[in-house]
Design a protein around this motif. Structure first.
Motif, mmCIF file in Angstrom:
data_model
loop_
_atom_site.group_PDB
_atom_site.id
_atom_site.type_symbol
_atom_site.label_atom_id
_atom_site.label_comp_id
_atom_site.label_asym_id
_atom_site.label_seq_id
_atom_site.Cartn_x
_atom_site.Cartn_y
_atom_site.Cartn_z
ATOM 1 N N ILE A 293 1.049 -1.180 -0.274
ATOM 2 C CA ILE A 293 -0.004 0.012 -0.158
ATOM 3 C C ILE A 293 0.955 1.142 0.139
ATOM 4 N N VAL A 294 2.170 1.249 0.688
ATOM 5 C CA VAL A 294 2.879 2.270 0.920
ATOM 6 C C VAL A 294 3.691 2.621 -0.523
ATOM 7 N N ALA A 295 4.176 1.203 -1.085
ATOM 8 C CA ALA A 295 4.854 1.566 -2.391
ATOM 9 C C ALA A 295 3.761 2.176 -3.582
ATOM 10 N N ARG A 296 2.450 1.738 -3.373
ATOM 11 C CA ARG A 296 1.526 1.997 -4.449
ATOM 12 C C ARG A 296 1.148 3.751 -4.374
ATOM 13 N N ALA A 297 1.525 3.977 -3.059
ATOM 14 C CA ALA A 297 1.007 5.493 -2.753
ATOM 15 C C ALA A 297 2.253 6.270 -3.115
ATOM 16 N N GLY A 298 3.428 5.618 -3.368
ATOM 17 C CA GLY A 298 4.702 6.327 -3.883
ATOM 18 C C GLY A 298 5.309 7.033 -2.855
ATOM 19 N N LEU A 299 5.209 6.625 -1.380
ATOM 20 C CA LEU A 299 5.653 7.322 -0.362
ATOM 21 C C LEU A 299 7.271 6.895 -0.044
ATOM 22 N N ALA A 300 8.226 7.760 -0.509
ATOM 23 C CA ALA A 300 9.543 7.443 0.034
ATOM 24 C C ALA A 300 10.062 8.103 1.195
ATOM 25 N N GLY A 301 11.197 7.531 2.059
ATOM 26 C CA GLY A 301 11.445 8.364 3.215
ATOM 27 C C GLY A 301 10.633 7.843 4.492
ATOM 28 N N ASN A 302 10.969 8.231 5.621
ATOM 29 C CA ASN A 302 10.372 7.850 6.910
ATOM 30 C C ASN A 302 9.178 9.037 6.994
ATOM 31 N N LEU A 303 8.510 8.486 8.148
ATOM 32 C CA LEU A 303 7.369 8.929 8.471
ATOM 33 C C LEU A 303 7.270 10.402 8.603
ATOM 34 N N ALA A 304 8.137 11.085 9.270
ATOM 35 C CA ALA A 304 8.402 12.454 9.479
ATOM 36 C C ALA A 304 8.529 13.310 8.068
ATOM 37 N N ASP A 305 9.190 12.582 6.987
ATOM 38 C CA ASP A 305 9.181 13.226 5.988
ATOM 39 C C ASP A 305 7.965 13.338 5.040
ATOM 40 N N GLN A 306 6.902 12.836 5.446
ATOM 41 C CA GLN A 306 5.576 12.917 4.740
ATOM 42 C C GLN A 306 4.604 14.175 5.085
ATOM 43 N N PRO A 307 4.205 14.707 4.025
ATOM 44 C CA PRO A 307 3.218 15.857 4.401
ATOM 45 C C PRO A 307 1.854 15.299 4.825
ATOM 46 N N LYS A 308 1.181 16.065 5.569
ATOM 47 C CA LYS A 308 -0.047 15.662 6.143
ATOM 48 C C LYS A 308 -1.021 15.021 5.006
ATOM 49 N N ALA A 309 -1.059 15.894 3.786
ATOM 50 C CA ALA A 309 -2.174 15.449 2.974
ATOM 51 C C ALA A 309 -1.885 13.952 2.268
ATOM 52 N N LYS A 310 -0.617 13.824 2.137
ATOM 53 C CA LYS A 310 -0.299 12.383 1.601
ATOM 54 C C LYS A 310 -0.359 11.384 2.673
ATOM 55 N N LEU A 311 -0.132 11.563 4.019
ATOM 56 C CA LEU A 311 -0.743 10.640 4.988
ATOM 57 C C LEU A 311 -2.118 10.509 4.792
#
Ligand code: FAD
Length: 391
Positions: A293-311
């Motif tokens: 699911i994370v790979a499909r969403a294209g989220l690289a890096g750790n949790l702190a790097d993710q903007p609110k909208a992406k989470l």
């Protein structure tokens, strides 16, 4: 020509139960089936343990063009009546989940009980017998590979179209048409759903994984297990929703219905921002699924790097995953057939045709289809019993 009081076509759950009740009432009953053994679907049901009824039978858990139709039969011969019979036969059973009752041992015990009851009731069971013609004049004449039979009453209990490999033929619908009965369009139900090759490519690596899920289609939702397979999605929640899903519609899946994933992601970002994103999902989902699911969403890096909208979007992928099936696996694997003989042409108390006196339709051939979980056998027992009382 052999004469009977009642001829019943189909020695499945409904036909056998009807034969027993009619025989007990002193009727001379012939029960005909082209199969070599009675109750073949009972034998394979419930993974060989037969989910023979449900503690929580309710009319609204049956699909039909006339949702009120099943009420009468279900209230006259209830799940408790059947449980009493099973208890008297000394068959041990248990509740698995959601009121679903299974044999502790084997489905064959239910078939043995029904066969014993048929013998006691004097039913003439004709197996391996094909039906070549049915006509109606002064009563009903049935031509078979074992000769001609005649009776003033005819009960059609030949089931639906599911699992043709096991002898399902759709013969009952043909007879209904012959006698002028209306049919509600039939379709496979309680059946796995299939997907486009692009969606399937995502699902295939997860084949074999199962999660508790909530699956919604329009206003109806089921919260039960979901199974990823090589062909698409299956498991109880998918089978249940398949009875309501129609071509073109999307279904929405909550893969973690007990957790607020959005809140979990926000809290973990605060508390342990250096962890991998999939790790948060992995606390609530199988690791393989969480990583995908994370790979499909294209989220690289750790949790702190993710903007609110992406989470937020990621949480949506878990809690409101929208998929659009392209079809079902069809009658080959469907547990039941939706639709069938239109109930408007039948008397709800007797299952007798309103236009052809003496002709009854019972069980799956009728446009009454239960949820997964013992509902379909209860309809077979109840409709068989009321017809057995009437003929
Ligand atoms: P059937 O049981 O289908 O009986 C119809 C009979 O008619 C058959 O014996 C067939 O050989 C005979 N027949 C058909 N055509 C002809 C013909 N032309 N000439 C002569 N004879 C003919 N429901 C539950 O409630 N609990 C479960 O655990 C469950 N598990 C299931 C598992 C599987 C794999 C499947 C396929 C179904 C399951 N079901 C379950 C559904 C349930 O089996 C059916 O709803 C039920 O068997 C319907 O009973 P019936 O008597 O109307 O039809």
């Amino acid at each position: 020509m052999k004469s009977y009081d009642v001829i019943i076509l189909g020695a499945g759950a409904a036909g056998m139960f009807c034969a027993i009740e009619a025989g007990r009432r002193g009727r001379r009953v012939a029960l005909i089936d082209h199969a070599k053994a009675p109750g073949e679907k009972i034998r394979i049901s419930g993974g060989g343990r037969c989910n023979f009824t449900n503690l929580d039978i309710r009319p609204e858990r049956f699909l039909s063009q006339n949702p009120r139709f099943a009420r009468s039969a279900l209230s006259r011969y209830t799940q408790h009546d059947f449980i009493t019979r099973v208890d008297a036969a000394g068959i041990a059973w248990h509740e698995k989940t959601l009121g679903q009752l299974f044999c502790d041992g084997s489905a064959r015990e239910i078939i043995a009980m029904l066969c014993m009851d048929m013998t006691e009731a004097g039913v003439d069971l004709m197996l391996g017998t094909s039906i070549t013609d049915v006509s109606h004049g002064d009563g009903f004449t049935v031509q078979t590979s074992a000769g001609s039979l005649h009776a003033p009453k005819l009960v059609v209990a030949t089931g639906g179209k599911s699992i043709p490999k096991m002898g399902a033929t759709g013969f009952g619908y043909q007879l209904a048409t012959q006698f002028g009965a209306d049919l509600v369009e039939t379709r496979p139900a309680l059946v796995p759903l299939t997907f486009t090759s692009a969606q399937l490519d995502e699902m295939k690596p997860l084949a074999g994984l199962s999660v508790p899920a909530s699956v919604r289609c329009g206003r109806i939702a089921f919260r039960e297990g979901l199974l990823f397979t090589h062909r698409g999605l299956s498991g109880p929640s998918i089978l249940q929703i398949s009875s309501y899903w129609r071509e073109g519609e999307a279904i929405e899946i909550d893969l973690a219905p007990d957790v607020d994933i959005s809140a979990a992601l926000a809290a973990e970002k605060q508390a342990r921002g250096r962890q991998a994103v999939w790790g948060v999902l992995g606390a609530h989902l199988p690791e393989k699924l969480a990583r995908q699911i994370v790979a499909r969403a294209g989220l690289a890096g750790n949790l702190a790097d993710q903007p609110k909208a992406k989470l937020k979007a990621l949480a949506q992928d878990v809690s409101a995953w929208s998929v659009r099936p392209v079809g079902t696996e069809g009658y080959r694997t469907a547990e039941v057939t939706l639709g069938g003989v239109d109930t408007r042409g039948l008397d709800a108390r007797t299952l007798e045709s309103r236009t052809v006196p003496g002709l009854h339709f019972i069980g799956e051939v009728v446009d009454v289809t239960g949820w997964l979980g013992g509902y379909n056998f209860q309809w077979a027992w109840s409709s068989g019993w009321v017809a057995g009382q009437a003929v």
